[in-house]
Structure formats: C-alpha cells, structure tokens
Design an enzyme around this catalytic site. Structure first.
Site, PDB file in Angstrom:
ATOM      1  N   SER A 108       0.837  -1.196   0.000  1.00 17.01           N
ATOM      2  CA  SER A 108       0.000   0.000   0.000  1.00 17.01           C
ATOM      3  C   SER A 108       0.879   1.255   0.000  1.00 17.01           C
ATOM      4  CB  SER A 108      -0.959  -0.034   1.191  1.00 17.01           C
ATOM      5  OG  SER A 108      -1.964   0.933   1.060  1.00 17.01           O
ATOM      6  N   ASP A 205     -10.324  -4.523  -4.160  1.00 16.84           N
ATOM      7  CA  ASP A 205      -9.693  -3.543  -3.275  1.00 16.84           C
ATOM      8  C   ASP A 205     -10.553  -2.284  -3.220  1.00 16.84           C
ATOM      9  OD1 ASP A 205      -8.034  -1.632  -2.051  1.00 16.84           O
ATOM     10  OD2 ASP A 205      -6.223  -2.483  -2.924  1.00 16.84           O
ATOM     11  N   HIS A 235      -7.907  -5.377  -0.274  1.00 21.22           N
ATOM     12  CA  HIS A 235      -6.734  -4.513  -0.184  1.00 21.22           C
ATOM     13  C   HIS A 235      -5.547  -5.186   0.495  1.00 21.22           C
ATOM     14  CE1 HIS A 235      -4.379  -0.902  -0.082  1.00 21.22           C
ATOM     15  NE2 HIS A 235      -4.314  -0.914   1.234  1.00 21.22           N
TER      16      HIS A 235
END
Length: 258
Positions: A108, A205, A235
């Site tokens: 991320s 996601d 995610h």
C-alpha cells in the site's frame, strides 16, 4: 497458547535523527536482503511482514522489517509525520542496516515509499515487489475524495479525523501530510527504475483501485514488469493463498538477482 513476553523477540532500535528511534527486526542471511515497507498506519507485526520473515528464515534469506516514525514501536506521534519523513526513515534504515543488494517489498503506502527509496538508491535496489501500491495516495485517494467539510477542517484546524474500516479510532489526517505528499508525487512523469518489478493487486480492493496499478505499470520505465491481479482479493491480500503468491514473487526476484 499465550506466549510469555520473554518468548516474543523485542525490537532493536536505530537512532535515525534527533529524538527519532526506529524500531526494527533484522535476520541475517544470504543476499539480496528483503526489506518490508508497511502501509499507512500499519506496522512491522502485520501478517505479510511476519509471513515474509518466516519465508526468509526458511531459506536463509537476509530480511529486515521496521516501523516508520509514528508507527508501531518507533518514536514520535503519527500526526507529526509525513510521507517525506517516512521516506527518510526508509533510506536511513537501508543505508545503515541493509545489504549491498536489496529487494524492497512495499505494501500500500509502502509501495510509494519503496519507489522513492529505489529512486534514491538505484545502485542498491535490485528489485521491487509492490502490493496494492498506493502511490501519490494523499492526492487523488485522499484530498480529491474528501468531502467539503473535511477540506474546510484541514484548512482551518490543520487536522481532520478520517473514519477507518481497519481501526476503531479514526486516523488523524493533517494538512502537513497532504501538502508534503505533493512534493513526492511520482505519477506525473516516467518513473526511472529499470530493475525488475512485480505488482500484486486485488480486484476487490476498496481502498486503492486496481486500475491504479495499470497506470503505475505504464509510468515505470522498466521492461521487466509483471502485474498480477487477484480477482477476489481485497486490499490487504493477507489470506493464505495471497501470502503464498507474495512469497513466490519475492522468491522469484531474489533468485533472479542473486
């Protein structure tokens, strides 16, 4: 079974700057060293970080995980920090603890930090594995999506508390974070990293749309890039099958650049 605190390895600390202590765990092993860079408001005890450590130890691969300042066991308060500071932390950690050859694994926000680190240390970063990389997220994934009252609060008070699906307490988003993020945007121009890159992204996601990874792949100048979509993946990509995919991607890069 409940582990006694003596059974849980305690982190070591690196004095990165004045009154800044970065917590880390480092495992010795063969090159390249794998370095895990966590996400926004995450820490080095997360599922992916720990799964990679187990994988690295099983094959004798050097491995390093750490907490940015304001995260986990490191010093400072989250709301005092910014993307530039976290990128500084990553550079300091790899400069003082990393090997000559590195494979960076960024999750991320860690994907953004990994790219910034690779651009700053091109001779040492041999490859990248990026999981749902949230490059430039303070712009179009935060500021551009915020309701008017959030932007007004940020301009007026310098902070707004963002509700999160991952925490009972909202995240304190600061104007400092938003403004500093702009200085580190990468998606406006070609990204000059030429080493191998592997990107993993779940198509369910809800935080970082999977099409952003397509845009990132287009921006990266490397010709050695593989993008893997997980159709039912969310995610975090932390299910057993996701972790197996991650470890496989890291292993492939380690073997190819060793």
């Amino acid at each position: 079974m409940t582990l006694d605190s003596s059974d849980t390895p305690q982190p070591l600390y690196l004095e990165a700057a004045a009154e800044v202590s970065i917590a880390y765990h480092k495992s010795s092993g063969k090159s390249p060293m794998v370095v895990f860079l966590g996400g926004f408001m995450s820490d080095m005890t997360g599922t992916k970080a720990m799964a990679l450590e187990k994988w690295a130890k099983s094959r004798g691969q050097a491995y390093l995980r750490f907490d940015y300042r304001g995260h986990g066991a490191s010093s400072d308060r989250f709301e005092n920090c910014s993307v530039g500071m976290w990128a500084d932390d990553a550079r300091t950690v790899v400069d003082r603890l990393g090997g000559d050859s590195l494979v960076l694994v960024g999750s991320s926000m860690g994907g953004w930090i990994a790219l910034l680190t690779a651009l700053a240390r091109p001779s040492r970063v041999a490859g990248l594995v990026l999981i749902a990389p949230a490059v430039d997220f303070t712009g179009d994934l935060m500021w551009d999506r915020f309701p008017a009252e959030a932007r007004d609060a940020l301009r007026r008070d310098g902070v707004w508390r963002l509700p999160s699906a991952y925490s009972a307490a909202p995240y304190p988003i600061t104007m400092k974070l938003i403004e500093d993020g702009k200085r580190h945007f990468l998606m406006m121009a070609p990204i000059d990293f030429t080493g191998p890159v592997r990107i993993l992204h779940g198509m369910e996601d809800a935080d970082v749309p999977w099409r952003r990874s397509l845009a990132l792949a287009d921006r990266l100048v490397t010709r050695d890039l593989r993008l893997t979509f997980v159709k039912d993946g969310e995610h975090r990509l932390s299910r057993p099958q996701d972790l197996a995919l991650l470890c496989g991607a890291v292993e492939e890069l380690c073997d190819s650049v060793a």
